[in-house]
Scaffold this motif. Structure first.
Motif, short mmCIF file in Angstrom:
data_model
loop_
_atom_site.label_atom_id
_atom_site.label_comp_id
_atom_site.label_asym_id
_atom_site.label_seq_id
_atom_site.Cartn_x
_atom_site.Cartn_y
_atom_site.Cartn_z
N PRO A 26 -6.08 19.95 1.83
CA PRO A 26 -5.98 18.57 1.32
C PRO A 26 -4.81 18.36 0.35
CG PRO A 26 -8.25 19.25 1.32
CD PRO A 26 -7.46 20.44 1.75
N LYS A 27 -4.53 19.37 -0.47
CA LYS A 27 -3.46 19.22 -1.45
C LYS A 27 -2.11 18.94 -0.76
CE LYS A 27 -1.58 21.58 -5.47
NZ LYS A 27 -0.32 22.16 -5.05
N ARG A 28 -1.84 19.68 0.31
CA ARG A 28 -0.58 19.50 1.05
C ARG A 28 -0.52 18.12 1.71
NH1 ARG A 28 3.30 19.93 1.77
NH2 ARG A 28 3.92 20.79 3.77
N ILE A 29 -1.68 17.75 2.30
CA ILE A 29 -1.75 16.44 2.96
C ILE A 29 -1.50 15.34 1.94
CG2 ILE A 29 -3.38 14.81 4.02
CD1 ILE A 29 -2.84 16.87 6.03
N LEU A 30 -2.13 15.48 0.78
CA LEU A 30 -1.99 14.45 -0.24
C LEU A 30 -0.54 14.34 -0.72
CD1 LEU A 30 -5.34 15.20 -2.07
CD2 LEU A 30 -4.75 13.03 -0.99
N GLU A 31 0.14 15.48 -0.79
CA GLU A 31 1.56 15.44 -1.19
C GLU A 31 2.36 14.61 -0.18
OE1 GLU A 31 1.62 19.83 -3.33
OE2 GLU A 31 2.61 19.58 -1.39
N GLU A 32 2.07 14.83 1.10
CA GLU A 32 2.79 14.07 2.13
C GLU A 32 2.43 12.59 2.09
OE1 GLU A 32 5.28 14.97 4.04
OE2 GLU A 32 5.18 17.05 3.38
N LEU A 33 1.14 12.30 1.88
CA LEU A 33 0.71 10.90 1.80
C LEU A 33 1.37 10.21 0.61
CD1 LEU A 33 -3.10 10.88 2.63
CD2 LEU A 33 -1.24 9.94 4.00
N LYS A 34 1.52 10.98 -0.46
CA LYS A 34 2.15 10.42 -1.65
C LYS A 34 3.61 10.04 -1.34
CE LYS A 34 2.38 11.22 -6.55
NZ LYS A 34 1.95 12.05 -7.64
N LEU A 35 4.28 10.92 -0.60
CA LEU A 35 5.66 10.61 -0.22
C LEU A 35 5.70 9.36 0.64
CD1 LEU A 35 7.08 14.18 0.61
CD2 LEU A 35 7.62 12.74 -1.36
N ILE A 36 4.76 9.26 1.58
CA ILE A 36 4.71 8.09 2.45
C ILE A 36 4.52 6.82 1.62
CG2 ILE A 36 3.22 6.88 4.11
CD1 ILE A 36 2.94 9.43 5.65
N LEU A 37 3.56 6.87 0.72
CA LEU A 37 3.21 5.66 -0.02
C LEU A 37 4.24 5.32 -1.10
CD1 LEU A 37 -0.61 6.20 -0.03
CD2 LEU A 37 0.55 4.17 0.85
N SER A 38 5.13 6.26 -1.41
CA SER A 38 6.16 5.87 -2.37
C SER A 38 7.40 5.31 -1.67
CB SER A 38 6.51 7.03 -3.31
OG SER A 38 6.83 8.15 -2.54
N GLU A 39 7.36 5.26 -0.35
CA GLU A 39 8.45 4.65 0.40
C GLU A 39 8.29 3.13 0.37
OE1 GLU A 39 10.81 6.02 2.80
OE2 GLU A 39 10.39 8.10 2.25
N LYS A 40 9.41 2.43 0.50
CA LYS A 40 9.35 0.96 0.53
C LYS A 40 8.46 0.47 1.68
CE LYS A 40 12.65 -2.76 0.73
NZ LYS A 40 13.37 -2.81 2.00
N ASN A 41 8.60 1.12 2.83
CA ASN A 41 7.79 0.71 3.99
C ASN A 41 6.56 1.59 4.18
OD1 ASN A 41 9.56 -1.31 4.65
ND2 ASN A 41 10.82 0.04 5.92
N GLY A 42 6.03 2.09 3.08
CA GLY A 42 4.90 3.01 3.16
C GLY A 42 3.71 2.47 3.96
N LEU A 43 3.45 1.18 3.81
CA LEU A 43 2.27 0.63 4.50
C LEU A 43 2.46 0.57 6.01
CD1 LEU A 43 0.74 -2.13 2.23
CD2 LEU A 43 0.12 0.25 2.50
N LEU A 44 3.74 0.44 6.41
CA LEU A 44 4.05 0.47 7.84
C LEU A 44 3.65 1.84 8.40
CD1 LEU A 44 5.45 -1.99 9.07
CD2 LEU A 44 7.57 -0.66 9.13
N SER A 45 3.99 2.88 7.66
CA SER A 45 3.61 4.24 8.08
C SER A 45 2.09 4.38 8.11
CB SER A 45 4.16 5.30 7.14
OG SER A 45 5.54 5.33 7.16
N MET A 46 1.43 3.79 7.12
CA MET A 46 -0.03 3.90 7.09
C MET A 46 -0.64 3.22 8.32
SD MET A 46 -0.55 5.78 4.59
CE MET A 46 -2.32 5.81 4.53
N ASN A 47 -0.11 2.05 8.67
CA ASN A 47 -0.60 1.37 9.88
C ASN A 47 -0.39 2.25 11.11
OD1 ASN A 47 -1.09 -0.73 8.23
ND2 ASN A 47 0.40 -2.13 9.10
N ARG A 48 0.80 2.83 11.17
CA ARG A 48 1.12 3.70 12.30
C ARG A 48 0.16 4.90 12.31
NH1 ARG A 48 3.19 4.35 17.16
NH2 ARG A 48 5.09 5.57 17.36
N SER A 49 -0.15 5.42 11.13
CA SER A 49 -1.01 6.60 11.07
C SER A 49 -2.43 6.25 11.55
CB SER A 49 -1.04 7.20 9.67
OG SER A 49 -1.89 6.46 8.84
N ILE A 50 -2.81 5.01 11.32
CA ILE A 50 -4.13 4.60 11.79
C ILE A 50 -4.09 4.39 13.31
CG2 ILE A 50 -5.88 2.75 11.66
CD1 ILE A 50 -5.07 2.50 8.66
N GLU A 51 -2.99 3.74 13.73
CA GLU A 51 -2.82 3.47 15.17
C GLU A 51 -2.79 4.76 16.01
OE1 GLU A 51 0.61 0.80 16.01
OE2 GLU A 51 1.33 2.51 17.18
#
Ligand code: CTP
Length: 401
Positions: free
Chosen positions: A190-215
């Motif tokens: 989980p720690k590694r995953i959370l580090e990657e998620l943190k990088l995703i969410l600190s991007e300007k288009n982070g939510l786009l990635s989150m949508n894609r990750s759900i899709e």
């Protein structure tokens, strides 16, 4: 200077990866990664004597970080040659080592680089057609098992996709899906995953990635079953809206990433919540907030759903145990509903109401400090919240009565 020093001391140095990629895209990137043949630490130790600054070495990884006097950092890594299923026999040419090093990387767009040694300074390295992929906007792995060997690359792929507006190439998407189907993400801590998620969410288009990750089923690959995917997407968007509203009002929001994780975990089962809470390595007070939230939020939302009339003080009583960051989560989970309106009333109005009467005032009235004090203060606050008292005089009168 680095190239001159490398040449003089008998090393080969290359500027590789993000720096080269972004340079070609015309984007700024001060994060310089230098790959050295054959020993990055030795080379960096020689370089620091020449350039000054502070060097930190990591012998177990063969890497070093040089912090220059101006604060800029340069990372050095030793070119690695471990075995990978290289597609064709490697010709014994000069660049064998660097080519092998680049082949182990995640995507072709990250395999670009420049030679730094003085006589060949600036010579472009592009062994795997990374430049063409960069120009076409394609994210492509270098070998079939890339996502299996390092499943965090799944998250990197969607991060780069949203950051640059690129597309994951078809076959690569197949490998990615395959790795997901084989549950590779569940193997990552989980720690590694959370580090990657943190990088995703600190991007300007982070939510786009989150949508894609759900899709693509990535989020489910990490967090197990998600109770309502569409609602989760909406809740993440709402989270961003409310974080921005807080910021606009100059209300400090601590650790935005944790708020998003809290939202995601609200859609997961309890076992996953526990697993990831440990991975978050929260401090004591954060852990208490998280515990309080996960123990109570469902009941809170349920009780505020009741269509009956709620007095202001009742709303305060229901919500006052939550930290402001958790309040954002509650708002995000309850959009466009009576519950949402009640929480907003609390955030905007009721939570700011404070009484003016102090302990000193009570003492002057001849009251003895003790449990009676806090009882009076509590009841007085309730009266004030319910809008029955509008001045300190009225508060004092109420206490006397
Ligand atoms: N890398 C990789 N697999 C990973 C992480 C990194 O192959 N799981 C490689 C990539 O090729 C990357 C390099 O290591 O270019 C350096 O990693 P990092 O600094 O994280 O990547 P950047 O590409 O610089 O990304 P960013 O722009 O987000 O800093």
């Amino acid at each position: 200077l680095i190239g001159q020093k490398a040449e003089k001391e008998g090393y080969k140095a290359y500027a590789i990866g993000g720096f080269a990629r972004d340079l070609i895209l015309g984007l700024q990137n001060f994060d310089i990664d230098i790959v050295v043949e054959n020993n990055a630490i030795e080379f960096a130790e020689k370089l620091v004597k020449y350039l000054g600054g502070k060097l930190k070495t990591f012998p177990q990884f063969g890497t070093a970080t040089l912090t220059l006097k101006d604060g800029n950092k340069i990372d050095f890594a030793t070119a690695r040659m471990e075995f990978y299923p290289f597609p064709a026999a490697m010709p014994e040419v000069e660049e064998t080592t660097i080519k092998h090093d680049l082949y182990r990387r995640d995507f072709t767009i990250n395999t670009l680089g420049f030679k730094l040694n003085s006589p060949v300074f600036g010579d472009f390295l592009d062994f795997f057609n990374g430049k063409v992929d960069l120009e076409k906007g394609i994210i492509r792995v270098l070998y079939n098992l890339s996502f299996v060997e390092d499943p965090t690359r799944i998250l990197r792929a969607i991060r780069f996709e949203s950051r640059y507006g690129f597309t994951i190439e078809e076959q690569t998407l197949g490998f990615l899906t395959n790795a997901l189907e084989n549950n590779m993400l569940a193997q990552v801590k989980p720690k590694r995953i959370l580090e990657e998620l943190k990088l995703i969410l600190s991007e300007k288009n982070g939510l786009l990635s989150m949508n894609r990750s759900i899709e693509l089923g990535i989020l489910e690959g990490i967090f197990g079953e998600i109770s309502n995917k569409k609602l989760l997407i909406r809740a993440l968007e709402e989270t961003k809206v409310h974080i921005n509203l807080y910021k606009k009002k100059e209300i400090k929001v601590d650790n935005e990433f944790l708020i998003y994780v809290q939202v995601i975990l609200s859609f997961c089962n309890e076992a996953k919540q526990k697993e990831f809470l440990t991975g978050l390595q929260l401090d004591k007070s954060q852990l208490e907030d998280f515990d309080f939230f996960f123990n109570n939020y469902q009941e809170t939302l349920q009780s505020l759903k009741n269509p009956r009339y709620f007095s202001a003080s009742e709303i305060v009583e229901t919500l006052q145990g939550y930290k402001k960051e958790s309040m954002i989560v509650l708002l995000a989970l309850s959009f466009n509903s009576t519950v949402h309106k009640r929480i907003l009333l609390y955030v905007k109005e009721f939570s700011n109401i404070d009484i003016e009467v102090t302990g000193e005032d009570l003492k002057k009235m001849g009251l003895q400090p003790g449990p009676v004090f806090s009882d009076i203060i509590k009841k007085l606050r309730k009266e004030k919240i319910d809008n029955n008292l509008s001045s300190k005089e009225e508060e004092l009168l109420w206490v006397r009565s």
